[in-house]
Design a protein around this motif. Structure first.
Motif, short mmCIF file in Angstrom:
data_model
loop_
_atom_site.label_atom_id
_atom_site.label_comp_id
_atom_site.label_asym_id
_atom_site.label_seq_id
_atom_site.Cartn_x
_atom_site.Cartn_y
_atom_site.Cartn_z
N TYR A 204 0.82 -1.21 0.00
CA TYR A 204 0.00 0.00 0.00
C TYR A 204 0.86 1.26 0.00
N LEU A 205 2.05 1.21 0.62
CA LEU A 205 2.94 2.36 0.57
C LEU A 205 3.50 2.56 -0.84
N TYR A 208 0.67 4.41 -2.48
CA TYR A 208 0.56 5.77 -1.97
C TYR A 208 1.70 6.66 -2.47
N ILE A 309 -0.66 5.71 11.20
CA ILE A 309 -0.57 6.75 10.17
C ILE A 309 0.69 7.60 10.34
N ASP A 312 3.03 6.29 7.80
CA ASP A 312 2.65 6.72 6.46
C ASP A 312 3.19 8.13 6.20
N TYR A 313 2.94 9.01 7.15
CA TYR A 313 3.34 10.42 7.00
C TYR A 313 4.86 10.56 6.99
N LEU A 316 6.35 8.80 3.69
CA LEU A 316 5.92 9.38 2.41
C LEU A 316 6.23 10.87 2.29
N TRP A 389 10.30 -0.33 5.63
CA TRP A 389 9.77 -0.36 4.26
C TRP A 389 10.87 -0.83 3.32
#
Length: 407
Positions: A204-205, A208, A309, A312-313, A316, A389
Motif C-alpha cells: 500500500y505504501l 501511496y 498513520i 505513512d506520514y 511518504l 519499508w
C-alpha cells in the motif's frame, strides 16, 4: 394466561445476526457435503487436498475497502502475468469492481459470519489475507486449503494484533526484516509451529508513493496541522478532545482532523459533539476520505498518538511529527507476551518524533513553532524507513513470486 414476550432491539439484532450466520453456515456445509459425495463416487484424490470443481490455486480475501491498496499491486501483478486469481471480498463497493481485469475474478461473499462460512469451506492452493485471528475466532482453516498466508498491512510492529492473531497462519509476509524477531520470540514462548516469514515490502505504501506524487501542490498553501489519532480510550481525540482542539483552533492555522475510521462506528457521539463545536470555525476541517494521502500532502506537521498513520506520514512526506504519549494497555495484544520488551514503533518514534505533553496544550502555537526539523530528526526518519519499508516499489512482484512458489 399467555404473557406477551418482549425482545429489545439490541437482543433482536443479535439473534437475527446469529440466525443469518447459522443459515449461511448450513448452506455452505450442505454444499461442501455434496462435493464430498461427488468426490467419493468419482474416487478422485490429489494428495492431502481434495481437488474439486471449486478448487482455485490462488485466492485473495479482502475484508474491507481500506485494504484495497494492500492488494492492488498483487492483483495487477497476477493480471500482468496472465495468471487466474480468485478475489473474494466482503465489500459490495470494493474498488476491484470498477476494474476491467481478464484474469482476476472478483466476488462479493457477504460480511461477518456469512463471509466466514464460505471461507471456512474454501478449496484452494494458497489464500492471502490481511484478516488476523485465523483458527481463533469465527474464521477457521479449511482442510481443503494448502497454505494460509497473512500479509501485514502496516510497516509497524507485527505484534500489535489481538492475542494469537498470527499464530495459525502458514506464513506471514513482512514489510521489514525487523518484524520477524518478535514473531519468532512468540513462537518459541508459545511452543507453536514456526511460520515462513518472508520480507516482501509494503504494497500500500508503494501505491501511496505514486499517488501522493501525482497530487499537485497548493498554490496558496496555509500552514497546516494534521491531527490524526487512533481510536479508543487512549486515542488523543477521545482522551483530550476540546483540550487539544480548542487551542489549535485559536492558532488561525488550518487544522485538519482525520479521525480513525473505527471512530465513526464506535465513537460517533464524540465526533458529533466535536463537529458541532467547531462548525463555525472555517480553519477546522474534518477529513473522512477513504485515502489519507490528500491530508498527508497538505500537512506541515502531524500530531498523533500511537496510530500507524505516523509511519505513512513519516515515510511518504518526510516531515516533522509530534506525538502525545497517551499510554496503551497491551494486555489484549500479542505484544503483551514479549515480556516487557519495548515495541520497535515506540523506540523509533522517540528518535524521529517530538513528544507533546498535555501541559503544553495551552500554548501549543509556540510549542509547534519551536519544533525545528533538525538533521538528527531527518536521519532518524530515514533510518526507520529503511528498516520498516524494504523492497520499495517491489511488493506486488515479491508477493506473487511467493504465492506461485507455494503451488
Amino acid at each position: 394466561m399467555i404473557l406477551p414476550l418482549y425482545i429489545d432491539p439490541g437482543t433482536g439484532s443479535m439473534l437475527f445476526s446469529i440466525l443469518i450466520g447459522a443459515a449461511a453456515t448450513l448452506f455452505f456445509l450442505a454444499k461442501a457435503l455434496l462435493l464430498k459425495i461427488k468426490l467419493f463416487l468419482s474416487g478422485k484424490k490429489d494428495g492431502k487436498i481434495q481437488l474439486d470443481s471449486s478448487f482455485k490455486p490462488y485466492v485473495i480475501y479482502n475484508e474491507g475497502n481500506q485494504y484495497w491498496n494492500t492488494f492492488k499491486p498483487v492483483v495487477e501483478e497476477f493480471e500482468k502475468r496472465k495468471i487466474p486469481l480468485e478475489y473474494l471480498t466482503s465489500s459490495k463497493t470494493d474498488p476491484i469492481f470498477e476494474q476491467k481485469y481478464n484474469y482476476v475474478k472478483a466476488e462479493f461473499i457477504g460480511e461477518g459470519n456469512t463471509a466466514f462460512a464460505k471461507l471456512n469451506m474454501l478449496s484452494a492452493g494458497i489464500v492471502l489475507m490481511t484478516t488476523p485471528g485465523l483458527q481463533v475466532y469465527q474464521l477457521k482453516r479449511s482442510k481443503n486449503v494448502k497454505h494460509y498466508s497473512h500479509i501485514l498491512h502496516m510497516p509497524n510492529d507485527a505484534t500489535t494484533y489481538r492475542l494469537f492473531g498470527l499464530d495459525f497462519f502458514d506464513s506471514v509476509l513482512l514489510t521489514g526484516d525487523y518484524q520477524a524477531t518478535d514473531l519468532r520470540y512468540l513462537e518459541e514462548k508459545r511452543g507453536i509451529t514456526k511460520k515462513e516469514l518472508v520480507t516482501v515490502g509494503c504494497p500500500y505504501l508503494d501505491v501511496y508513493k505514486q499517488n501522493i506524487a501525482d497530487i499537485p501542490a497548493e498554490e496558496n498553501h496555509p500552514f497546516t496541522v494534521l491531527v490524526s489519532p487512533s481510536w479508543g480510550d487512549v486515542g488523543i481525540l477521545k482522551k483530550y478532545g476540546e483540550k487539544l482542539l480548542d487551542p489549535l483552533a485559536k492558532t488561525g492555522w488550518r487544522i485538519i482532523v482525520r479521525p480513525h475510521p473505527q471512530s465513526k462506528k464506535s465513537e460517533a457521539e464524540m465526533l458529533e459533539r466535536l463537529t458541532e463545536r467547531y462548525k463555525d470555525n472555517p480553519n477546522v476541517v474534518w477529513d473522512y476520505e477513504r485515502q489519507n494521502i490528500f491530508s498527508l500532502k497538505k500537512a506541515d506537521i502531524m500530531i498523533s498518538d500511537f496510530s500507524g498513520i505516523i509511519f505513512d506520514y513519516t515515510f511518504l512526506c518526510d516531515k516533522p511529527v509530534m506525538y502525545v504519549n497517551a499510554g496503551i494497555d497491551l494486555r489484549p495484544y500479542d505484544a503483551y507476551d514479549l515480556d516487557g520488551k519495548e515495541l520497535w514503533q515506540y523506540s523509533v518514534l522517540k528518535k524521529f518524533g517530538t513528544e507533546l505533553k498535555e501541559e503544553q496544550f495551552s500554548n501549543i502555537k509556540e510549542v509547534i513553532q519551536s519544533v525545528s526539523d533538525s538533521k538528527e530528526l531527518e536521519e532518524a526518519r530515514h533510518a526507520a524507513k529503511a528498516e520498516a519499508w524494504m523492497h520499495e516499489g517491489e511488493a506486488g512482484k515479491n508477493i506473487v513470486d511467493f504465492m506461485v512458489s507455494k503451488i
